[in-house]
Scaffold this active site. Sequence first.
Site, mmCIF file in Angstrom:
data_model
loop_
_atom_site.group_PDB
_atom_site.id
_atom_site.type_symbol
_atom_site.label_atom_id
_atom_site.label_comp_id
_atom_site.label_asym_id
_atom_site.label_seq_id
_atom_site.Cartn_x
_atom_site.Cartn_y
_atom_site.Cartn_z
ATOM 1 N N HIS A 167 -68.379 -68.434 -26.629
ATOM 2 C CA HIS A 167 -66.941 -68.453 -26.362
ATOM 3 C C HIS A 167 -66.234 -67.356 -27.141
ATOM 4 O O HIS A 167 -66.788 -66.775 -28.074
ATOM 5 C CB HIS A 167 -66.340 -69.817 -26.733
ATOM 6 N N ASP B 71 -62.501 -67.250 -29.231
ATOM 7 C CA ASP B 71 -61.681 -68.310 -29.811
ATOM 8 C C ASP B 71 -60.341 -68.479 -29.101
ATOM 9 O O ASP B 71 -59.646 -67.502 -28.794
ATOM 10 C CB ASP B 71 -61.423 -68.013 -31.293
ATOM 11 N N HIS C 144 -68.968 -65.284 -29.329
ATOM 12 C CA HIS C 144 -69.899 -65.713 -30.372
ATOM 13 C C HIS C 144 -70.414 -67.111 -30.061
ATOM 14 O O HIS C 144 -69.809 -67.859 -29.283
ATOM 15 C CB HIS C 144 -69.249 -65.656 -31.761
ATOM 16 N N ARG D 213 -62.444 -70.835 -42.084
ATOM 17 C CA ARG D 213 -62.064 -69.903 -41.027
ATOM 18 C C ARG D 213 -60.569 -69.629 -41.048
ATOM 19 O O ARG D 213 -59.755 -70.539 -41.229
ATOM 20 C CB ARG D 213 -62.445 -70.492 -39.659
#
Length: 277
Positions: A99, A101, A253, A268
């Site tokens: 995907h 993000d 990723h 993150r």
Amino acid sequence: MAATLQIRPLSGALGAEILGIDLRDPRPDLIAAIRAAWLEHGVVFFRDQTLSAEQFLALARAFGEPIEYPFVKGLDGFPHITPVIKLEHEKINFGGLWHSDTAYLERLLMATMLIARETPARGGDTLFANMYLAYETLSEGMRRMLDGLTAINSSAKADVTKTREDRVRDSAKADARPEYSAEHPVVRTHPETGRKALYVNGGHALRLKDMSVEESAPLLNYLFQHATRPEFTCRFHWEVGSIALWDNRCTQHNPVNDYHGQRRVMHRVTLAGDVPR
């Protein structure tokens, strides 16, 4: 004077490690040099970085504007830092599929920065794929057709909702909507490099605009598989203190879920981008 970096490419497709620097001091010349390498390689990696939460957020801010993840609470005192965790008893990993993000938001992300806090003894690598190459290797006829198409992206696709169930169960944001949805071009032009990149992913692209899910599926499924061909990818092995910074506008990723019974803790920060064209 511009900083000089020691850069080691990770594969023929994308990705490079930047060696021998300390990111606790994000000087403007250093950030400018890293940004140039990041635009060239799509994703850059750093090792042995001992950053506190405050220093990590300051580093992210040197590259762009942090935004909060819509579904899961951030760290106490640092709402822009999202914990990405898989515990020893859990079987599903957060975001565990190919995907880009939050493609379901109207204003998309420029970048994501991830730092490893706890890593399994083995496994837990992340794969990255180059969406410039995914677009450029399609036939001329396919590129011509895709250039005019729009995809409907949703946060509620079953495969991706399953990957965040554990974290939503224990740390959901009170104001999260049941679903986020946005229309984006199947092919986008990168606002900094001017290159075209494929911009549909299996986690979020639900259907093509003005088509049903069933009508869209043959073409979308082909593109999902094409985008992640091995020759478009690189693989990164995490250690405590490793950092990755990836360009969400031209990469996808996939965190590999091969470490059951072990704990993996990452932090993150996502950086705001633009409305693509």
